[in-house]
Design an enzyme around this catalytic site. Structure first.
Site, mmCIF file in Angstrom:
data_model
loop_
_atom_site.group_PDB
_atom_site.id
_atom_site.type_symbol
_atom_site.label_atom_id
_atom_site.label_comp_id
_atom_site.label_asym_id
_atom_site.label_seq_id
_atom_site.Cartn_x
_atom_site.Cartn_y
_atom_site.Cartn_z
ATOM 1 N N SER A 80 0.822 -1.203 0.000
ATOM 2 C CA SER A 80 0.000 0.000 0.000
ATOM 3 C C SER A 80 0.862 1.263 0.000
ATOM 4 O O SER A 80 1.833 1.356 -0.750
ATOM 5 C CB SER A 80 -0.957 -0.051 1.205
ATOM 6 O OG SER A 80 -1.996 0.872 1.089
ATOM 7 N N ASP A 212 -9.260 -5.847 -5.105
ATOM 8 C CA ASP A 212 -8.850 -4.791 -4.181
ATOM 9 C C ASP A 212 -9.889 -3.670 -4.178
ATOM 10 O O ASP A 212 -10.088 -2.992 -5.178
ATOM 11 C CB ASP A 212 -7.485 -4.252 -4.625
ATOM 12 C CG ASP A 212 -6.803 -3.411 -3.579
ATOM 13 O OD1 ASP A 212 -7.494 -2.685 -2.854
ATOM 14 O OD2 ASP A 212 -5.562 -3.476 -3.492
ATOM 15 N N HIS A 240 -7.023 -6.081 -0.842
ATOM 16 C CA HIS A 240 -5.899 -5.162 -0.686
ATOM 17 C C HIS A 240 -4.786 -5.762 0.165
ATOM 18 O O HIS A 240 -3.617 -5.414 -0.002
ATOM 19 C CB HIS A 240 -6.391 -3.851 -0.065
ATOM 20 C CG HIS A 240 -5.373 -2.759 -0.056
ATOM 21 N ND1 HIS A 240 -4.746 -2.313 -1.206
ATOM 22 C CD2 HIS A 240 -4.845 -2.012 0.959
ATOM 23 C CE1 HIS A 240 -3.892 -1.349 -0.900
ATOM 24 N NE2 HIS A 240 -3.934 -1.149 0.394
#
Length: 263
Positions: A80, A212, A240
């Protein structure tokens, strides 16, 4: 078997704890794994509201890399917004990094202008509060309400859908007890990492997450197009948080990617 050393860098609100499945698999199979807690994250004792910049946030990672023996390199793996921290570390210590793996992570070439479609994702990380951001995030204004927020934390009702929509319930439950506010001032620096030619020479790998709900497919694709990696993988069934939803498949990808370089 040659031993590789994987160093894991978490994303916003998370800590080294989120990589526990990957770290276990890697160690069981004869490699080394280190899970970093950035400043104000995980079990790091600092208050995230006191983090002043990206470099300040990254200091635990910088300290680790700076203390490696001269003849040792590591494979960095980020998730991320932790991709920004990893990229900054690559720029600071290019001689210590043999490969960089972005797992649904911010992969932006240092010194380049970020296109508007990607800036939509990074706006929140730059402290720009808009209606959509306020909908899903709580903000703390540690320096006063007239200034940029100092930290942010996802509202509980959005956590499962945004982070863990394909993850086991027990991992979601674990995460709800460990997530912490994330330092906004750190993320603002991701868009301003200066050009670093040596870092650009480090082989990069991108792992796209197919289900995601946090980092949309088209934006992941755009990053890959703008800064093409040496290797690309797709985890079609991953949310995710691939370290929870697809840990075995992600482990195999890491080992396959690592096989292309010398330990």
């Amino acid at each position: 078997m040659s031993e590789h050393h994987f160093v894991f860098v978490h994303g916003a609100g998370h800590g080294g704890w989120c990589w526990y499945k990957l770290a276990n698999s890697i160690r069981e199979n004869g490699h080394k794994a280190t899970c970093i807690d950035l400043k104000g994250a995980g079990i790091n004792q600092n208050d995230p509201n006191t983090v002043s910049s990206l470099d300040d946030y990254n200091q635990p990672l910088y300290d680790f890399l700076s203390q490696l023996p001269l003849d040792q390199k590591v494979i960095l793996v980020s998730h991320s917004v932790g991709g920004g921290s990893m990229t900054a570390a690559m720029c600071q210590y290019p001689s210590k990094v043999s490969m960089a793996v972005y797992v649904a992570a911010a992969m932006v070439k240092p010194g380049t202008v970020i296109p508007p479609v990607l800036m939509e994702v990074l706006k929140i990380c730059s402290g720009m509060i808009e209606a959509e951001a306020e909908k899903i995030w709580y903000f703390t204004f540690g320096n006063g309400p007239e200034k940029l927020p100092t930290s942010m934390m996802m509202k509980p009702e959005y956590v499962q859908d945004k982070y863990y929509n394909e993850s086991p319930m027990e991992d979601y439950t674990l995460a709800t007890t460990l997530l912490r506010p994330a330092p906004v001032m750190a993320f603002a620096g991701i868009v301003d990492i200066p050009a670093a030619p040596e870092a650009d020479k480090i082989p990069r790998v991108y792992v796209k997450t197919g289900k995601d709900n946090m980092f949309q497919s088209r934006r992941q694709d755009l990053m890959v197009t703008l800064w093409p990696p040496a290797q690309y993988f797709l985890l079609e069934e991953s949310d995710h948080s691939a370290f929870f939803s697809q840990p075995d498949a992600l482990y195999k990808i890491l080992i396959e990617a690592a096989s292309s370089i010398s330990p």
